[in-house]
Write a protein that holds these residues in place. Sequence first.
Motif, PDB file in Angstrom:
ATOM      1  N   TYR A  31      31.817  12.564 -25.516  1.00  0.00           N
ATOM      2  CA  TYR A  31      31.908  11.858 -26.794  1.00  0.00           C
ATOM      3  C   TYR A  31      32.573  10.486 -26.668  1.00  0.00           C
ATOM      4  O   TYR A  31      32.041   9.491 -27.160  1.00  0.00           O
ATOM      5  CB  TYR A  31      32.652  12.726 -27.816  1.00  0.00           C
ATOM      6  N   ASN A  32      33.720  10.421 -26.012  1.00  0.00           N
ATOM      7  CA  ASN A  32      34.426   9.140 -25.932  1.00  0.00           C
ATOM      8  C   ASN A  32      33.801   8.181 -24.931  1.00  0.00           C
ATOM      9  O   ASN A  32      33.737   6.971 -25.184  1.00  0.00           O
ATOM     10  CB  ASN A  32      35.896   9.362 -25.560  1.00  0.00           C
ATOM     11  N   ILE A  33      33.338   8.708 -23.803  1.00  0.00           N
ATOM     12  CA  ILE A  33      32.819   7.828 -22.750  1.00  0.00           C
ATOM     13  C   ILE A  33      31.311   7.622 -22.874  1.00  0.00           C
ATOM     14  O   ILE A  33      30.837   6.486 -22.978  1.00  0.00           O
ATOM     15  CB  ILE A  33      33.184   8.393 -21.360  1.00  0.00           C
ATOM     16  N   VAL A  34      30.548   8.711 -22.887  1.00  0.00           N
ATOM     17  CA  VAL A  34      29.087   8.588 -22.917  1.00  0.00           C
ATOM     18  C   VAL A  34      28.588   8.122 -24.281  1.00  0.00           C
ATOM     19  O   VAL A  34      27.725   7.239 -24.372  1.00  0.00           O
ATOM     20  CB  VAL A  34      28.425   9.927 -22.526  1.00  0.00           C
ATOM     21  N   ARG A  35      29.142   8.676 -25.349  1.00  0.00           N
ATOM     22  CA  ARG A  35      28.641   8.356 -26.689  1.00  0.00           C
ATOM     23  C   ARG A  35      29.506   7.335 -27.424  1.00  0.00           C
ATOM     24  O   ARG A  35      29.259   7.039 -28.589  1.00  0.00           O
ATOM     25  CB  ARG A  35      28.505   9.636 -27.509  1.00  0.00           C
ATOM     26  N   SER A  36      30.511   6.829 -26.749  1.00  0.00           N
ATOM     27  CA  SER A  36      31.334   5.720 -27.264  1.00  0.00           C
ATOM     28  C   SER A  36      32.023   6.022 -28.590  1.00  0.00           C
ATOM     29  O   SER A  36      32.179   5.139 -29.438  1.00  0.00           O
ATOM     30  CB  SER A  36      30.477   4.447 -27.407  1.00  0.00           C
ATOM     31  N   VAL A  37      32.428   7.272 -28.779  1.00  0.00           N
ATOM     32  CA  VAL A  37      33.250   7.598 -29.946  1.00  0.00           C
ATOM     33  C   VAL A  37      34.622   6.953 -29.731  1.00  0.00           C
ATOM     34  O   VAL A  37      35.193   7.055 -28.642  1.00  0.00           O
ATOM     35  CB  VAL A  37      33.398   9.125 -30.116  1.00  0.00           C
ATOM     36  N   PRO A  38      35.167   6.264 -30.728  1.00  0.00           N
ATOM     37  CA  PRO A  38      36.449   5.564 -30.534  1.00  0.00           C
ATOM     38  C   PRO A  38      37.567   6.495 -30.074  1.00  0.00           C
ATOM     39  O   PRO A  38      37.641   7.654 -30.497  1.00  0.00           O
ATOM     40  CB  PRO A  38      36.748   4.997 -31.931  1.00  0.00           C
ATOM     41  N   GLU A 188      18.870  11.905 -27.903  1.00  0.00           N
ATOM     42  CA  GLU A 188      20.162  11.278 -27.621  1.00  0.00           C
ATOM     43  C   GLU A 188      21.271  12.302 -27.415  1.00  0.00           C
ATOM     44  O   GLU A 188      22.316  11.991 -26.829  1.00  0.00           O
ATOM     45  CB  GLU A 188      20.558  10.317 -28.752  1.00  0.00           C
ATOM     46  N   GLN A 191      21.858  13.030 -23.580  1.00  0.00           N
ATOM     47  CA  GLN A 191      22.115  11.874 -22.735  1.00  0.00           C
ATOM     48  C   GLN A 191      22.884  12.277 -21.481  1.00  0.00           C
ATOM     49  O   GLN A 191      23.918  12.942 -21.558  1.00  0.00           O
ATOM     50  CB  GLN A 191      22.920  10.835 -23.528  1.00  0.00           C
TER      51      GLN A 191
END
Length: 222
Positions: A31-38, A188, A191
């Motif tokens: 979530y934080n790295i691959v999907r760029s969740v803050p 997506e 991913q």
Amino acid sequence: MSESKSVGWGKTSAIVFIIVGLCLSYAILRYNIVRSVPLDNLPLYITNKAVALAATILIGLSFLLGPLARFWPKQFEEHLYLRKHLGVIGFGIAALHAIMSLVLLNPGYYSRFYVQGGKFNLTGESSMLFGILAFVIFAAISITSLPPIEKHMHPDQWKLVQRMGYLAYVFVLFHVAIMGFQGWFRSESWQYGMVSISLISALFIVLVLLMRVLVIGFSSKK
């Protein structure tokens, strides 16, 4: 505390540490790295996903040890005593998930659960219903696992309550499936091959339930 109980809790603590660590690492990576969740959402929102998965796995392992010991007794029979330890800690982590979810439960985090006006839609109400039912049953199981309570119950009553855990686990399956199944079929969501935590939870639950069915099937043939 007896030596066996001490060893049991020690092994369980190690298992819990490893599983929670792996779940949190996966959640951060997906979530934080691959999907760029803050990263602002890491302390509660992302951690809650990891906590939910860890609780599902730990409770599932408490169910899975029985079938594993049935089919591979030499490898798993000696570990059967860990079932209660894993189940109790799994419920504790599930309770943490429930508290964190209550803090987060609003349209800002879970917009797909709400209609305009701030009320739950069918997905939100259904998912929450099965989550609550599962939690209540697991709470009853955990309470009856306490020695002062267990010793005042008839063995048949105690077994009946414990076996209700499988029903609760089915409710958990409904809870995560209703919550996340729409995302399971989006490209997506796959991913880098990193599937959603709800799908991992669902697949693990299905595995545990299938193992239980296999045990029942083999027992009926004898």
